[in-house]
Design a protein around this motif. Structure first.
Motif, PDB file in Angstrom:
ATOM      1  N   HIS A  90     -27.926  14.930  91.326  1.00 32.03           N
ATOM      2  CA  HIS A  90     -28.795  14.410  90.266  1.00 32.03           C
ATOM      3  C   HIS A  90     -28.560  15.138  88.937  1.00 32.03           C
ATOM      4  CE1 HIS A  90     -32.037  12.025  88.790  1.00 32.03           C
ATOM      5  NE2 HIS A  90     -32.987  12.944  88.823  1.00 32.03           N
ATOM      6  N   GLY A  91     -27.340  15.680  88.772  1.00 33.93           N
ATOM      7  CA  GLY A  91     -27.061  16.478  87.590  1.00 33.93           C
ATOM      8  C   GLY A  91     -27.658  17.869  87.727  1.00 33.93           C
ATOM      9  N   VAL A  97     -28.225  11.715  79.658  1.00 32.96           N
ATOM     10  CA  VAL A  97     -26.778  11.768  79.479  1.00 32.96           C
ATOM     11  C   VAL A  97     -26.387  11.469  78.038  1.00 32.96           C
ATOM     12  CG1 VAL A  97     -24.582  10.758  80.190  1.00 32.96           C
ATOM     13  CG2 VAL A  97     -26.355  11.204  81.900  1.00 32.96           C
ATOM     14  N   PHE A 105     -21.761  17.380  79.645  1.00 28.82           N
ATOM     15  CA  PHE A 105     -22.026  16.571  80.839  1.00 28.82           C
ATOM     16  C   PHE A 105     -21.057  16.947  81.957  1.00 28.82           C
ATOM     17  CE2 PHE A 105     -21.061  12.835  83.446  1.00 28.82           C
ATOM     18  CZ  PHE A 105     -22.321  12.564  83.954  1.00 28.82           C
ATOM     19  N   THR A 109     -22.313  18.606  85.444  1.00 28.58           N
ATOM     20  CA  THR A 109     -22.122  17.784  86.638  1.00 28.58           C
ATOM     21  C   THR A 109     -21.289  18.522  87.683  1.00 28.58           C
ATOM     22  OG1 THR A 109     -22.291  15.759  85.319  1.00 28.58           O
ATOM     23  CG2 THR A 109     -21.274  15.572  87.491  1.00 28.58           C
ATOM     24  N   TYR A 127     -23.836  10.162  92.899  1.00 29.07           N
ATOM     25  CA  TYR A 127     -24.425  10.725  91.681  1.00 29.07           C
ATOM     26  C   TYR A 127     -25.483   9.763  91.132  1.00 29.07           C
ATOM     27  CZ  TYR A 127     -24.981  12.364  86.889  1.00 29.07           C
ATOM     28  OH  TYR A 127     -25.525  12.816  85.711  1.00 29.07           O
ATOM     29  N   ALA A 129     -27.900   9.769  87.439  1.00 24.99           N
ATOM     30  CA  ALA A 129     -28.234  10.445  86.188  1.00 24.99           C
ATOM     31  C   ALA A 129     -29.737  10.592  86.021  1.00 24.99           C
ATOM     32  CB  ALA A 129     -27.668   9.664  85.002  1.00 24.99           C
ATOM     33  N   ILE A 134     -27.317   6.551  82.032  1.00 23.75           N
ATOM     34  CA  ILE A 134     -26.002   6.005  81.703  1.00 23.75           C
ATOM     35  C   ILE A 134     -26.235   4.607  81.144  1.00 23.75           C
ATOM     36  CG2 ILE A 134     -23.778   5.258  82.600  1.00 23.75           C
ATOM     37  CD1 ILE A 134     -23.807   7.561  84.513  1.00 23.75           C
ATOM     38  N   SER A 138     -23.399   5.763  76.715  1.00 20.23           N
ATOM     39  CA  SER A 138     -22.950   6.902  77.524  1.00 20.23           C
ATOM     40  C   SER A 138     -22.113   6.459  78.721  1.00 20.23           C
ATOM     41  CB  SER A 138     -24.148   7.726  78.004  1.00 20.23           C
ATOM     42  OG  SER A 138     -25.093   6.933  78.692  1.00 20.23           O
ATOM     43  N   ALA A 141     -19.518   8.560  80.674  1.00 17.40           N
ATOM     44  CA  ALA A 141     -19.852   9.440  81.787  1.00 17.40           C
ATOM     45  C   ALA A 141     -19.255   8.950  83.104  1.00 17.40           C
ATOM     46  CB  ALA A 141     -21.367   9.571  81.917  1.00 17.40           C
ATOM     47  N   ASP A 153     -21.906   5.820  92.069  1.00 13.02           N
ATOM     48  CA  ASP A 153     -22.953   6.163  91.108  1.00 13.02           C
ATOM     49  C   ASP A 153     -24.118   5.200  91.310  1.00 13.02           C
ATOM     50  OD1 ASP A 153     -24.062   7.291  88.524  1.00 13.02           O
ATOM     51  OD2 ASP A 153     -23.830   5.184  87.954  1.00 13.02           O
ATOM     52  N   SER A 155     -26.867   4.904  88.641  1.00 11.30           N
ATOM     53  CA  SER A 155     -27.541   5.307  87.404  1.00 11.30           C
ATOM     54  C   SER A 155     -27.828   4.160  86.454  1.00 11.30           C
ATOM     55  CB  SER A 155     -26.681   6.335  86.649  1.00 11.30           C
ATOM     56  OG  SER A 155     -26.371   7.458  87.423  1.00 11.30           O
TER      57      SER A 155
END
Length: 304
Positions: A90-91, A97, A105, A109, A127, A129, A134, A138, A141, A153, A155
């Motif tokens: 989760h970062g 982001v 970033f 990450t 992942y 964000a 995102i 962004s 990313a 991902d 996000s």
């Protein structure tokens, strides 16, 4: 507790964004990041509450863990893995982001991914964000996620919102081609189409705001009408109505505190009404990621 025999349809992705109540973007103006260390933490107890609930329902989930939490609570990370759930990222610092540079970033990450893999002793392939940040400004990313070795991902929210969203983005899990031929699978946050509008229907604050009957109808529309899996998300603090109250803007307080006292009981009903598994398992069942998975779809993690 046995599975509800009336539950049917696709197996859906159950996900938890593991962060504390003071990490949320809604309180960023009210709580300085430098003060996080001094805030009374409740993330371990609240995550245990969800782990116990899932154990009782025979459900496995994907836990997107904040690197800041993993660094301070590696035992919690290990327990998530030992109890059969998927570990994901989760970062690190829950920054939006689009407020970060690509360099920052990338640094955060990779740092978070390393922390999680060291604590959990498993590869981290997914992942999400902070605050689904995102967006069109962004999307760079996604290439960084591919470079860092992520497979998928989750996000992108294909809705209009003041903090996140890419209106018109794909609504169902799909593969994206990145720079240098890398691939990344996106599992967008779930939505429903109604009266020409795309409405959010994925969990969190929406799950607390909508009456449960409306959420159930929306999720059934995705499963039965579209024949697709949905993704459900929530945070450990959402099953903690006794958490400290933060002095913040009225809208931020509404978004955070609305119906906290109803969330856990609604979640229990949701687990009875639908089938769930970790996100990577759902993607593997759709042949979007390799078949190796943390808990096979169709086992105890897939209810019904």
């Amino acid at each position: 507790m046995t599975a509800n025999p009336t539950a049917s349809g696709p197996v859906n992705a159950m996900t938890v964004d593991v962060e504390d109540y003071f990490h949320v973007s809604a309180f960023a103006d009210a709580i300085d990041r430098a003060d996080w260390h001094d805030m009374p933490s409740r993330v371990v107890a609240n995550t245990h509450r969800l782990l116990d609930l899932f154990d009782g329902q025979g459900v496995k989930s994907t836990f997107f863990v904040l690197g800041w939490v993993a660094e301070r609570e590696p035992g919690l990370v290990r327990e998530i893995v030992e109890r059969g759930h998927e570990l994901a990222c989760h970062g690190y610092s829950h920054q939006l982001v689009y407020n970060q540079t690509p360099e920052l970033f990338r640094e955060e990450t990779v740092r978070s991914k390393d922390l999680l893999e060291q604590a959990g002793q498993v590869p981290v392939r997914g992942y999400r964000a902070a605050s689904y940040s995102i967006t069109r400004r962004s999307q760079w990313a996604l290439d960084i996620l591919g470079e860092a070795g992520f497979e998928y991902d989750s996000s992108i929210f294909p809705v209009r919102h003041d903090r996140y969203g890419i209106p018109g983005a794909g609504r169902w899990p799909h593969e994206m081609t990145l720079n240098e031929g890398r691939r990344l699978v996106e599992f967008p946050l779930s939505t429903v189409r109604w009266a020409g509008m795309t409405l959010p229907m994925a969990g969190g604050g929406y799950f607390r705001l909508y009456p449960y009957a409306l959420s159930r109808a929306g999720f059934r529309n995705i499963n039965q009408g579209a024949g697709k899996p949905f993704v459900f998300y929530l945070h450990p603090w959402e099953v903690d109505p006794e958490q400290p109250r933060i002095k913040a803007k009225a809208l931020s307080r509404f978004r955070h505190y609305n119906n906290l006292h109803r969330c856990e009981s609604r979640l229990r009903r949701l687990l009875e009404d639908f089938r769930f598994a970790p996100m990577r398992d759902v993607l593997a069942s759709m042949e979007l990621v390799p078949g190796e998975s943390s808990a096979p779809v169709g086992a105890a993690s897939a209810r019904g």
